[in-house]
Design a protein around this motif. Structure first.
Motif, PDB file in Angstrom:
ATOM      1  N   GLY A  91       1.003  -1.029   0.361  1.00 46.19           N
ATOM      2  CA  GLY A  91      -0.437  -0.076   0.224  1.00 46.19           C
ATOM      3  C   GLY A  91       0.932   1.346   0.367  1.00 46.19           C
ATOM      4  N   GLU A  92      -0.239   2.040   0.290  1.00 43.88           N
ATOM      5  CA  GLU A  92       0.037   3.953  -0.164  1.00 43.88           C
ATOM      6  C   GLU A  92       1.062   4.112   1.717  1.00 43.88           C
ATOM      7  OE1 GLU A  92       1.182   5.702  -2.426  1.00 43.88           O
ATOM      8  OE2 GLU A  92      -1.250   5.231  -3.525  1.00 43.88           O
ATOM      9  N   PRO A  93       2.242   4.548   1.414  1.00 39.54           N
ATOM     10  CA  PRO A  93       3.722   5.127   2.954  1.00 39.54           C
ATOM     11  C   PRO A  93       2.269   6.427   3.923  1.00 39.54           C
ATOM     12  CG  PRO A  93       4.046   6.273   0.894  1.00 39.54           C
ATOM     13  CD  PRO A  93       3.107   5.066  -0.253  1.00 39.54           C
ATOM     14  N   PRO A  94       2.108   6.108   4.761  1.00 39.57           N
ATOM     15  CA  PRO A  94       1.389   6.395   5.757  1.00 39.57           C
ATOM     16  C   PRO A  94       2.138   8.242   5.500  1.00 39.57           C
ATOM     17  CG  PRO A  94       2.628   5.314   6.774  1.00 39.57           C
ATOM     18  CD  PRO A  94       3.209   4.809   6.062  1.00 39.57           C
ATOM     19  N   ALA A  95       1.273   8.386   5.489  1.00 37.86           N
ATOM     20  CA  ALA A  95       0.912  10.286   5.415  1.00 37.86           C
ATOM     21  C   ALA A  95       1.693  11.178   6.665  1.00 37.86           C
ATOM     22  CB  ALA A  95      -0.863  10.923   5.450  1.00 37.86           C
ATOM     23  N   GLY A  96       3.038  11.958   6.065  1.00 36.33           N
ATOM     24  CA  GLY A  96       3.380  12.239   7.306  1.00 36.33           C
ATOM     25  C   GLY A  96       4.982  11.416   7.440  1.00 36.33           C
ATOM     26  N   MET A  97       5.189  10.358   7.183  1.00 41.61           N
ATOM     27  CA  MET A  97       6.070   8.800   6.677  1.00 41.61           C
ATOM     28  C   MET A  97       7.397  10.090   6.766  1.00 41.61           C
ATOM     29  SD  MET A  97       6.718   5.543   5.723  1.00 41.61           S
ATOM     30  CE  MET A  97       7.333   4.258   6.704  1.00 41.61           C
TER      31      MET A  97
END
Length: 223
Positions: free
Chosen positions: A133-139
Motif C-alpha cells: 500500500g501507500e506510505p502513511p501520510a507524514g512518514m
C-alpha cells in the motif's frame, strides 16, 4: 498413408521452428518469459507463496518502511536497469521486470513473496523493510534515534536558533520538538542540549509575555 506422412513432416517443421526460436531468444527475454509463466502458474494454483499470504503483482503499490533495501529491476546479468535503492517512505509501483528479477534460478520468489508477511521479513532481514500500500501520510525518511534523525534534527535546531525575532525563534524551536521530538538524553550528548532546553524555555516565556502584553521577568527567584 500419405496424409500421416504429411502430418509428421509438418510436425517436424513446427518443432524445428520452435527449437530455432528458443535458441535465438536472448537469455534476459527467456528469463522474463519463464518468470511470467511461473507467476501465472502460481497465481492460478493458489496466488500465494505461503498459505494465506498473497504474492505482489505487477501494478501493486508498496512502500519502504526502512532505508537500505535494493530491489533488482532487470534479469540481465550484464548492464540493464540498476537496482532501486529504497529510502524509508518511498512509494514503489511493482513492475513485471521487478517480479521477474526477483525469481531465483529455481523459480522461487524473494521479496515479492514477503511484502504481506512481516514475520518472514524479520526472520530474514532482522526488520520489516517493505509493506503493501501507500506510505502513511507524514512518514519521514528517518526514524527516531538513527543517524539521519540526529542529523536532520540538528540542522533544524541550528536553523531555529538563527531566527532573529524572539517569537519566531521560539515558534521554530517548538516546531523542531513537534517534528523530531525531544533531543537525545544520553550522557554523551546531554551537554550539547542542556543550554538549548534552558534557551527554549526562556524563548517560550518571552513569547507568552509578548502575547499577554506583560514584561518577562524571567524565572522566579525562589525557584
Amino acid at each position: 498413408m500419405s496424409d500421416n506422412t504429411d502430418k509428421a513432416a509438418r510436425l517436424a517443421e513446427l518443432t524445428a521452428e520452435l527449437d530455432t526460436g528458443a535458441t535465438s531468444e536472448p537469455a534476459g527475454v527467456r528469463r522474463l518469459r519463464e518468470a511470467r509463466e511461473a507467476a501465472a502458474v502460481r497465481e492460478a494454483s493458489q496466488g500465494s507463496d505461503v498459505e494465506g499470504v498473497p504474492l505482489v503483482k505487477a501494478g501493486d503499490v508498496v512502500h519502504a518502511t526502512a532505508t537500505g533495501m535494493h530491489l533488482p529491476r532487470t534479469t540481465s546479468l550484464w548492464g540493464g536497469v540498476p537496482a532501486l535503492a529504497l529510502t524509508r517512505g518511498d512509494r514503489v509501483v511493482v513492475t513485471e521486470e521487478m517480479i521477474a528479477a526477483d525469481v531465483d534460478r529455481n523459480g522461487n520468489p524473494g521479496w515479492t513473496a514477503m511484502v504481506h508477511d512481516p514475520d518472514r521479513q524479520v526472520a530474514r532481514w532482522g526488520r520489516v523493510h517493505i509493506a503493501p500500500g501507500e506510505p502513511p501520510a507524514g512518514m519521514q525518511p528517518w526514524e527516531r534515534g538513527d543517524s539521519e534523525w540526529s542529523e536532520q534534527r540538528e540542522i533544524a535546531r541550528k536553523s531555529a536558533w538563527a531566527e532573529t525575532d524572539p517569537q519566531r525563534r521560539a515558534a521554530a524551536l517548538q516546531r523542531v520538538n513537534d517534528v523530531y521530538g525531544p533531543p537525545p538524553t544520553t550522557s554523551t550528548i546531554m551537554a550539547t542540549y542542556k543550554m538549548d532546553r534552558a534557551y527554549e524555555e526562556q524563548e517560550a516565556r518571552i513569547a507568552a509575555s509578548a502575547a499577554a502584553g506583560v514584561p518577562n521577568l524571567g524565572p522566579s527567584q525562589g525557584a
